[in-house]
Design an enzyme around this catalytic site. Structure first.
Site, PDB file in Angstrom:
ATOM      1  N   GLU A   1       0.811  -1.210   0.000  1.00 32.16           N
ATOM      2  CA  GLU A   1       0.000   0.000   0.000  1.00 32.16           C
ATOM      3  C   GLU A   1       0.854   1.274   0.000  1.00 32.16           C
ATOM      4  O   GLU A   1       0.585   2.204  -0.755  1.00 32.16           O
ATOM      5  CB  GLU A   1      -0.911   0.008   1.236  1.00 32.16           C
ATOM      6  CG  GLU A   1      -2.038  -1.007   1.206  1.00 32.16           C
ATOM      7  CD  GLU A   1      -3.163  -0.575   0.273  1.00 32.16           C
ATOM      8  OE1 GLU A   1      -3.111   0.562  -0.246  1.00 32.16           O
ATOM      9  OE2 GLU A   1      -4.082  -1.377   0.048  1.00 32.16           O
ATOM     10  N   SER A   2       1.857   1.321   0.848  1.00 36.58           N
ATOM     11  CA  SER A   2       2.557   2.596   1.073  1.00 36.58           C
ATOM     12  C   SER A   2       4.071   2.505   1.045  1.00 36.58           C
ATOM     13  O   SER A   2       4.742   3.524   1.232  1.00 36.58           O
ATOM     14  CB  SER A   2       2.147   3.149   2.438  1.00 36.58           C
ATOM     15  OG  SER A   2       2.597   2.283   3.482  1.00 36.58           O
TER      16      SER A   2
END
Length: 491
Positions: free
Chosen positions: A313-314
């Protein structure tokens, strides 16, 4: 002694009829000597030889695991008998046990080769692989056998040794060593360590190991594609092969074989050197900042899976932000964060806590009949694209004759949600389903790598602790040291 696995007998009418017919067919002979299947049924045990390895047989956190182990366990279940596994460290120990009929069959991911065909019988082929010559990234890249300049070693009695022997006819200067001291994975590690210049590896095994060791590079392919099958003694009758053919026919038709292949190999077909290196570096440099929170808030989820999700995700950037407005380590939407009681999506602790709750909510929402690991893969896809779109893909899968409860089938239909002729018939419409399939595959790769790195870390800690304890003990004579544990055998 072997390793027993008791599998409850499933009363499948078709299977029972087949085995009865098979038994009658081979018993309608003047002699009353029972055939191979009859003997196995009478003994109530299927004795199988295999090799220790990441894709064949190993002891995991939940007991015996491995593609070959699960495949042959299903065959024992099909027969309605117990499975007794005899793992060996090298083929030179394994093959004689099969020839002497101490084993009913060998399931070890072995290729069908001309030399083996002279000494053994084969069951039906169930996989295709190719042989790759491997070297270390950064070293000179040989483009052909004639450009090899260094040490080459392969496992003794392997298909790799056979292919090299065939190549020597056209390349008389080709030299290599064969060893029983190291398995295929260990030879690859020797290449990484610079102790060996080249080795040969099967494509399926290499695809798994390169997720952990991205410096392993493929120079070229040796020979033609090969088929993988189980080995049997030449003296065995046709009854066991007939049972294998029926078993593989069943698991091919009902999707179990494809699902098992997807479990072990489906997420490692694509390889990205830069991405893999970046992830391993991030595990060392960035993950320690957040590890405690992943462990604390993971609940029933493996914290390493949660961490792998967060990296996808990040990239473990607490201030990450996408064009759609999701933010933080777990890239939560504002609405989701508010529903979960998360006040700041940029707070790493709160983001991890909220992400874990949301993943668990998605897992709990999935129909109970869907088993692991498919439940988790569906939940990950829903985290990315929404459960409604996943449901649309499942309905589409069923309409097309696939199994809506198997991720391996549904992931083939998710990308169709981008095409109007498909999404116009769904409840939730257009979706970037291809991104969801890539999303799940990436997380699975990160997770596998993280699990391996964690196992390595724990093993190093245990070794260090053992060394410290030994240093504190008074020196003992060699005679006082305990003997090593014996290798399991079929005797």
């Amino acid at each position: 002694m072997g390793i027993n696995r008791h599998l409850p007998y499933k009363h499948w009418a078709n299977k029972a009829l087949f085995i009865c017919a098979l038994t009658l067919l081979f018993s309608c002979q003047p002699k009353t000597e029972p055939n191979t299947v009859q003997k196995i049924l009478q003994q109530g045990v299927l004795k199988v030889g295999t090799r220790y390895g990441q894709t064949t047989y190993y002891h995991g956190a939940e007991g015996p695991q491995g593609f070959e182990y699960e495949l042959v366990a299903g065959f024992a279940d099909y027969l309605g008998v117990q499975l007794e596994v005899f793992p060996y460290y090298n083929l030179d120990e394994l093959f004689p046990k099969l020839q002497s009929r101490h084993l009913d069959l060998v399931a070890a991911g072995l290729a069908i080769t001309p030399n083996r065909a002279e000494h053994f019988r084969f069951g039906p082929a169930y996989q295709h692989i190719s042989q790759k010559l491997v070297f270390k990234q950064g070293q000179k890249w040989p483009k052909s056998i004639d450009e090899l300049d260094g040490t080459l070693s392969v496992v003794a009695s392997s298909s790799h040794a056979e292919i090299l022997q065939q190549e020597k006819a056209e390349h008389p200067d080709l030299q290599w060593q064969e060893t029983n001291e190291n398995d295929e994975a260990e030879l690859l590690e020797l290449v990484l360590d610079g102790q060996l210049d080249y080795t040969v590896a099967d494509s399926n095994i290499l695809s798994v190991i390169r997720r952990r060791h991205p410096e392993l590079s493929i120079a070229f392919t040796l020979g033609e594609e090969q088929q993988i099958a189980w080995l049997l003694s030449q003296s065995v009758d046709d009854s066991l092969i007939a049972a294998m053919i029926d078993y593989f026919g069943q698991i091919q038709s009902d999707g179990r074989l494809v699902a098992l292949e997807d479990k072990y190999y489906g997420h490692v077909q694509q390889f990205n050197y830069v991405d893999t290196r970046m992830f391993i570096s991030a595990v060392e440099d960035t993950l320690p900042q957040y590890r405690d929170w992943f462990e604390q808030y993971s609940g029933n989820i493996d914290w390493r899976l949660l961490a792998a999700m967060s990296y996808q995700e990040s990239h473990w950037n607490k201030r990450a932000r996408s064009a759609t407005g999701v933010r933080g380590l777990m890239m939560l939407t504002l609405a989701t964060a508010q529903d979960l009681g998360i006040k700041s999506r940029l707070d790493p602790k709160q983001s991890i806590q909220g992400g874990a709750k949301y993943v668990q909510h998605l897992i709990d929402r999935i129909p109970q009949r869907i088993q692991e690991p498919d439940r988790t893969w569906f939940a990950l896809a829903a985290y990315n694209v929404g459960w409604g779109h996943v449901e649309d893909a499942r309905i589409l899968t069923e309409k097309q004759g696939g199994n809506p409860d198997l991720w391996v089938d549904v992931k083939q239909r998710l990308p169709l949600l981008r095409q109007k002729k498909y999404y116009k018939t769904t409840k939730y419409g257009y979706a970037r389903g291809n991104e969801a399939t890539n999303y799940v595959a990436n997380i699975r790769r990160y997770y596998d790598t993280l699990v391996w790195l964690e196992e390595q870390r724990l093993a190093e800690q245990a070794l260090k602790k053992q060394q410290e304890q030994q240093e504190q003990l008074p020196q003992q004579d060699d005679a006082a040291q305990p003997d090593s544990l014996p290798v399991a055998s079929a005797d």
